[in-house]
Design an enzyme around this catalytic site. Structure first.
Site, PDB file in Angstrom:
ATOM      1  N   LYS A 106       0.820  -1.211   0.000  1.00  0.00           N
ATOM      2  CA  LYS A 106       0.000   0.000   0.000  1.00  0.00           C
ATOM      3  C   LYS A 106       0.857   1.265   0.000  1.00  0.00           C
ATOM      4  CE  LYS A 106      -2.672  -2.954  -0.251  1.00  0.00           C
ATOM      5  NZ  LYS A 106      -2.433  -4.392  -0.161  1.00  0.00           N
ATOM      6  N   HIS A 113     -23.199  14.755   3.180  1.00  0.00           N
ATOM      7  CA  HIS A 113     -23.000  15.178   1.795  1.00  0.00           C
ATOM      8  C   HIS A 113     -21.892  16.242   1.745  1.00  0.00           C
ATOM      9  CE1 HIS A 113     -23.909  16.284  -2.316  1.00  0.00           C
ATOM     10  NE2 HIS A 113     -23.812  17.544  -1.937  1.00  0.00           N
ATOM     11  N   GLU A 170      -3.888 -15.354 -16.515  1.00  0.00           N
ATOM     12  CA  GLU A 170      -4.764 -16.013 -15.531  1.00  0.00           C
ATOM     13  C   GLU A 170      -5.304 -17.319 -16.126  1.00  0.00           C
ATOM     14  OE1 GLU A 170      -5.996 -15.787 -12.254  1.00  0.00           O
ATOM     15  OE2 GLU A 170      -7.122 -17.548 -12.890  1.00  0.00           O
ATOM     16  N   GLY A 217      -1.128 -15.084 -12.567  1.00  0.00           N
ATOM     17  CA  GLY A 217      -2.135 -15.116 -11.506  1.00  0.00           C
ATOM     18  C   GLY A 217      -2.895 -13.802 -11.458  1.00  0.00           C
ATOM     19  N   ALA A 265       9.895 -22.110  16.602  1.00  0.00           N
ATOM     20  CA  ALA A 265       9.205 -22.900  17.626  1.00  0.00           C
ATOM     21  C   ALA A 265       8.892 -24.292  17.087  1.00  0.00           C
ATOM     22  CB  ALA A 265       7.912 -22.195  18.014  1.00  0.00           C
ATOM     23  N   ASP A 276      -3.921 -17.631   8.431  1.00  0.00           N
ATOM     24  CA  ASP A 276      -3.612 -18.308   7.160  1.00  0.00           C
ATOM     25  C   ASP A 276      -3.303 -19.790   7.335  1.00  0.00           C
ATOM     26  OD1 ASP A 276      -3.789 -15.746   6.204  1.00  0.00           O
ATOM     27  OD2 ASP A 276      -1.866 -15.756   5.143  1.00  0.00           O
ATOM     28  N   VAL A 308      -5.831 -11.523  -6.071  1.00  0.00           N
ATOM     29  CA  VAL A 308      -5.709 -10.228  -5.391  1.00  0.00           C
ATOM     30  C   VAL A 308      -4.296  -9.655  -5.541  1.00  0.00           C
ATOM     31  CG1 VAL A 308      -6.066  -9.064  -3.203  1.00  0.00           C
ATOM     32  CG2 VAL A 308      -7.414 -11.062  -3.753  1.00  0.00           C
ATOM     33  N   ILE A 309      -3.280 -10.486  -5.298  1.00  0.00           N
ATOM     34  CA  ILE A 309      -1.899  -9.994  -5.391  1.00  0.00           C
ATOM     35  C   ILE A 309      -1.597  -9.576  -6.826  1.00  0.00           C
ATOM     36  CG2 ILE A 309       0.542 -10.653  -5.200  1.00  0.00           C
ATOM     37  CD1 ILE A 309      -0.132 -12.267  -2.741  1.00  0.00           C
TER      38      ILE A 309
HETATM   39  P1  NAI Z   1      -5.359 -15.806  -5.117  1.00  0.00           P
HETATM   40  O1  NAI Z   1      -5.791 -17.153  -4.700  1.00  0.00           O
HETATM   41  O2  NAI Z   1      -6.172 -14.613  -4.764  1.00  0.00           O
HETATM   42  O3  NAI Z   1      -5.215 -15.768  -6.716  1.00  0.00           O
HETATM   43  C1  NAI Z   1      -4.366 -16.626  -7.424  1.00  0.00           C
HETATM   44  C2  NAI Z   1      -4.833 -16.621  -8.876  1.00  0.00           C
HETATM   45  O4  NAI Z   1      -3.862 -17.323  -9.639  1.00  0.00           O
HETATM   46  C3  NAI Z   1      -6.156 -17.307  -9.094  1.00  0.00           C
HETATM   47  O5  NAI Z   1      -7.007 -16.465  -9.846  1.00  0.00           O
HETATM   48  C4  NAI Z   1      -5.780 -18.568  -9.867  1.00  0.00           C
HETATM   49  O6  NAI Z   1      -6.777 -18.983 -10.777  1.00  0.00           O
HETATM   50  C5  NAI Z   1      -4.523 -18.133 -10.596  1.00  0.00           C
HETATM   51  N1  NAI Z   1      -3.631 -19.222 -10.960  1.00  0.00           N
HETATM   52  C6  NAI Z   1      -3.321 -20.313 -10.227  1.00  0.00           C
HETATM   53  N2  NAI Z   1      -2.417 -21.072 -10.885  1.00  0.00           N
HETATM   54  C7  NAI Z   1      -2.143 -20.422 -12.055  1.00  0.00           C
HETATM   55  C8  NAI Z   1      -1.291 -20.694 -13.158  1.00  0.00           C
HETATM   56  N3  NAI Z   1      -0.537 -21.794 -13.210  1.00  0.00           N
HETATM   57  N4  NAI Z   1      -1.257 -19.815 -14.189  1.00  0.00           N
HETATM   58  C9  NAI Z   1      -2.041 -18.707 -14.162  1.00  0.00           C
HETATM   59  N5  NAI Z   1      -2.859 -18.405 -13.143  1.00  0.00           N
HETATM   60  C10 NAI Z   1      -2.923 -19.251 -12.099  1.00  0.00           C
HETATM   61  O7  NAI Z   1      -3.843 -15.676  -4.612  1.00  0.00           O
HETATM   62  P2  NAI Z   1      -2.888 -14.431  -4.514  1.00  0.00           P
HETATM   63  O8  NAI Z   1      -3.337 -13.324  -5.384  1.00  0.00           O
HETATM   64  O9  NAI Z   1      -1.522 -14.979  -4.724  1.00  0.00           O
HETATM   65  O10 NAI Z   1      -3.063 -13.985  -3.000  1.00  0.00           O
HETATM   66  C11 NAI Z   1      -2.755 -14.908  -1.937  1.00  0.00           C
HETATM   67  C12 NAI Z   1      -3.578 -14.633  -0.715  1.00  0.00           C
HETATM   68  O11 NAI Z   1      -3.219 -13.402  -0.130  1.00  0.00           O
HETATM   69  C13 NAI Z   1      -5.058 -14.596  -1.038  1.00  0.00           C
HETATM   70  O12 NAI Z   1      -5.744 -15.361  -0.082  1.00  0.00           O
HETATM   71  C14 NAI Z   1      -5.410 -13.142  -0.892  1.00  0.00           C
HETATM   72  O13 NAI Z   1      -6.742 -12.951  -0.452  1.00  0.00           O
HETATM   73  C15 NAI Z   1      -4.387 -12.632   0.114  1.00  0.00           C
HETATM   74  N6  NAI Z   1      -4.126 -11.226  -0.156  1.00  0.00           N
HETATM   75  C16 NAI Z   1      -5.035 -10.298   0.202  1.00  0.00           C
HETATM   76  C17 NAI Z   1      -4.842  -8.973  -0.100  1.00  0.00           C
HETATM   77  C18 NAI Z   1      -5.899  -7.994   0.264  1.00  0.00           C
HETATM   78  O14 NAI Z   1      -6.779  -8.325   1.025  1.00  0.00           O
HETATM   79  N7  NAI Z   1      -5.884  -6.779  -0.273  1.00  0.00           N
HETATM   80  C19 NAI Z   1      -3.649  -8.502  -0.793  1.00  0.00           C
HETATM   81  C20 NAI Z   1      -2.782  -9.563  -1.164  1.00  0.00           C
HETATM   82  C21 NAI Z   1      -3.019 -10.865  -0.836  1.00  0.00           C
END
Ligand code: NAI
Length: 459
Positions: free
Chosen positions: A49, A435, A196, A173, A112, A303, A176-177
């Site tokens: 952020k 407002h 994706e 991917g 640990a 997690d 979210v990240i």
């Molecule tokens: P994610 O599970 O949100 O997304 C991973 C994406 O990669 C999915 O759409 C999936 O279909 C795709 N994918 C998987 N294998 C693939 C491949 N071989 N080739 C292409 N696409 C593929 O995981 P992400 O984005 O890595 O985040 C990890 C965790 O961290 C999530 O649980 C997320 O919610 C959390 N996070 C939350 C944030 C927030 O709340 N703002 C910010 C960053 C992470």
């Protein structure tokens, strides 16, 4: 005699558990192998952020003509930005360390290892406790493709500490990240391609909101390849070559970096879980509704239980687990956990999406309010975005809210509270919103459930 609680892990799950346990009168030991603050503060939510904040400001000023801003020679001072990132992290980590100290939590540095149901070994010391809270967190999932170890192939941690903004990047991917980094780099002028596997990015977000954010990201210059799989990364003459199989056709993308962001996995290897017979499934620790594992007195939160990988969920689970461990009767309401995505503009949601209510055969109605009808949003981002409310058909109870727009990651808290209080659309409407604010779009979306929004022509 006070209870002794051992917390393993110092991220938002672990440190919040430790503070809550201390408030409830426990003697608390917290064990952390790396840095207090965990992934979130050190290599996750917070540093991303910091970078996004600067990237967005840069992009706004660069394209500021329309809002009366003209700045010559604007550029990103990367070294200062990296220093600021570290300063913010240090300040927050220092703050948490201060809180732990003030709450008399004993912090042990080291890995640990669980020895038995009441004993944890750290370095050469064995610590005994009445209850143990496991808050190990998670690690990025790595993909096994030819070229995965080439320099320039990175994960999200490395992406936060590059020596300069990349000229081009392929992000594997579209979760979210992936989308947050895509916005970050695209705002700084990097050529970004998101690869994706699934037909759509952000699979858990309301499809209408996903379409809107995708449209905005395309305007930023992001290219999307869906139903696409990275097969190999090769070394090109200057950059890397990412070979992508897209719907059966091979594409070769040249990029300075390939960022792999395909999910995270629980960090549960080699910590003594098997020896104790703690039940797991694909690395995730199995817990009951109180976050207790099959071994009474040992809890797993955040997690590492794989339920929902969000910092605020980990903190809430930690509080619930500790309160249960201390003999209280906590409330943990997973339907109030918001999801926030720091794209430009932001995306946020809580409760059920339209796809989910359909799947669950719930009778529902939908209210939508485009932010083009909201004055503050027109001022801030030209009115790009939408608030979408799903409510029960008969009583109008709020079931879910999804939004895209400026500051929606803050506004979503109102929707979470509405769900927590089992509020109806009428209660949202009769709560007077200031407002001009973007939050005015909440009652407007609630009005539109019945086709009576004030600042939009209802069909
Ligand atoms: P994610 O599970 O949100 O997304 C991973 C994406 O990669 C999915 O759409 C999936 O279909 C795709 N994918 C998987 N294998 C693939 C491949 N071989 N080739 C292409 N696409 C593929 O995981 P992400 O984005 O890595 O985040 C990890 C965790 O961290 C999530 O649980 C997320 O919610 C959390 N996070 C939350 C944030 C927030 O709340 N703002 C910010 C960053 C992470």
């Amino acid at each position: 005699m006070s209870k002794k609680i051992i917390v393993i892990g110092g991220g938002p799950g672990g440190y919040v558990s430790a503070i809550r346990a201390s408030q409830l009168g426990a003697e608390v030991h917290l064990i952390e192998n790396e840095k207090i603050g965990g992934t979130c503060l050190n290599v996750g939510c917070i540093p991303t952020k910091v970078l996004l904040h600067t990237a967005e400001l840069y992009h706004s000023v660069l394209h500021g003509d329309a809002i009366g801003l003209k700045a010559d020679h604007i550029k990103i001072d990367w070294d200062t930005l990296m220093k600021r990132k570290q300063t913010v992290i240090r300040r927050l980590v220092g703050g948490v360390e201060g809180l732990l100290k003030a709450n008399k939590v004993m912090v042990h540095k080291g890995k640990a290892i669980l020895e038995d149901e009441h004993t944890v070994k750290v370095n050469d010391e064995s610590i005994k406790g009445d209850k143990i809270i496991l808050a190990y967190g998670s690690l990025p999932v790595s993909l096994n493709f030819p070229g995965a170890n080439l320099p320039g192939v990175i994960d999200s941690t490395a992406a936060l500490s590059l020596s300069k903004p990349p000229s081009s990047i392929v992000i594997v991917g579209g979760g979210v990240i992936g989308v947050e980094f895509a916005c970050l780099f695209a705002s700084m002028g990097t050529k970004v391609t998101v690869v994706e596997l699934l037909p759509e990015i952000l699979p858990l977000i309301d499809i209408e909101i996903t379409q809107l954010i995708k449209q905005e990201m395309k305007k930023l210059g992001v290219t999307f390849m869906n139903q696409a799989k990275l097969s190999e990364v090769k070394k090109g003459s200057k950059d890397l070559i990412a070979c992508v199989d897209c719907n059966g056709r091979e594409a070769q993308l040249s990029a300075e970096h390939v960022l792999v962001a395909v999910g995270r996995k629980p960090n549960t290897v080699d910590v003594g879980l098997e020896k104790l017979g703690i039940q797991m499934e694909r690395g995730k620790i199995i817990v009951n509704k109180d976050f207790e594992t099959n071994i009474p007195g040992i809890y797993a939160i955040g997690d590492c239980n794989g339920q929902i990988m969000l910092a605020h969920a980990a903190s809430a689970q930690g509080v619930a687990a500790v309160e249960h461990a201390m003999g209280h009767n906590p409330e943990y309401l997973s339907n109030t956990i918001p999801s926030c995505i720091y794209t430009s503009p932001e995306v946020a949601s809580v409760g059920l999406t339209e796809e989910e209510v359909k799947k669950q055969n719930i009778e529902y109605k939908v209210g939508k309010f485009p932010l083009a009808g909201n004055g503050k949003s027109i001022i801030e981002n030209d009115g790009v975005g939408m608030v979408k409310i799903i409510a029960g058909k008969t009583h109008g109870e709020i079931l879910g809210v999804s939004m895209m727009g400026p500051r929606v990651t803050d506004i979503i808290a109102e929707a979470a509270l509405a769900i927590r209080l089992e509020a109806t659309a009428d209660e949202l409407i009769t709560t007077i919103h200031a407002h001009p604010t973007i939050s005015e779009s909440m009652p407007e979306a609630a009005l539109s459930l019945d086709g009576i929004a004030i600042h939009w022509i209802n069909n």
